[in-house]
Design a protein around this motif. Structure first.
Motif, short mmCIF file in Angstrom:
data_model
loop_
_atom_site.label_atom_id
_atom_site.label_comp_id
_atom_site.label_asym_id
_atom_site.label_seq_id
_atom_site.Cartn_x
_atom_site.Cartn_y
_atom_site.Cartn_z
N SER A 19 0.83 -1.20 0.00
CA SER A 19 0.00 0.00 0.00
C SER A 19 0.87 1.26 0.00
O SER A 19 0.51 2.25 -0.63
N CYS A 20 2.00 1.24 0.68
CA CYS A 20 2.89 2.41 0.68
C CYS A 20 3.48 2.64 -0.71
O CYS A 20 3.53 3.77 -1.18
N SER A 21 3.91 1.60 -1.36
CA SER A 21 4.50 1.77 -2.70
C SER A 21 3.45 2.21 -3.70
O SER A 21 3.74 2.99 -4.60
N THR A 22 2.23 1.77 -3.57
CA THR A 22 1.15 2.17 -4.47
C THR A 22 0.85 3.65 -4.32
O THR A 22 0.64 4.35 -5.30
N ASP A 23 0.84 4.15 -3.08
CA ASP A 23 0.58 5.57 -2.84
C ASP A 23 1.64 6.43 -3.50
O ASP A 23 1.34 7.46 -4.10
N GLN A 25 3.47 5.64 -6.10
CA GLN A 25 3.30 5.55 -7.55
C GLN A 25 2.13 6.43 -8.00
O GLN A 25 2.20 7.07 -9.04
N ASP A 26 1.06 6.48 -7.21
CA ASP A 26 -0.08 7.32 -7.55
C ASP A 26 0.32 8.80 -7.55
O ASP A 26 -0.10 9.55 -8.43
N GLU A 27 1.11 9.21 -6.58
CA GLU A 27 1.57 10.59 -6.52
C GLU A 27 2.43 10.93 -7.73
O GLU A 27 2.28 12.00 -8.33
N ASP A 28 3.34 10.03 -8.10
CA ASP A 28 4.18 10.26 -9.27
C ASP A 28 3.35 10.35 -10.54
O ASP A 28 3.62 11.17 -11.41
#
Length: 64
Positions: A19-23, A25-28
């Motif tokens: 979930s941390c890595s997905t967040d 990636q969403d910001e990028d």
């Protein structure tokens, strides 16, 4: 019983890391979208040949 607790702990750690890595990636992705929109607006203001989607210009070149 110990194996079940270890498996549950591993599952929870995996979910948190995912979930941390997905967040991030969403910001990028959001930053990239905003940057491309800004670039497109700047180019259309400068008249670099970018047309709006509703008004395509078709040029047909015929050779005699």
């Amino acid at each position: 019983m110990k194996n079940t607790v270890k498996l549950f702990g591993l599952l929870m750690v995996s979910i948190v890391l995912f979930s941390c890595s997905t967040d991030e990636q969403d910001e990028d992705l959001e930053k990239a979208i905003k940057l491309s929109e800004n670039m497109q607006q700047t180019q259309s203001r400068e008249g670099d040949g970018i047309q709006e989607e509703g008004n395509p210009h078709i040029i047909i070149i015929k050779k005699d």
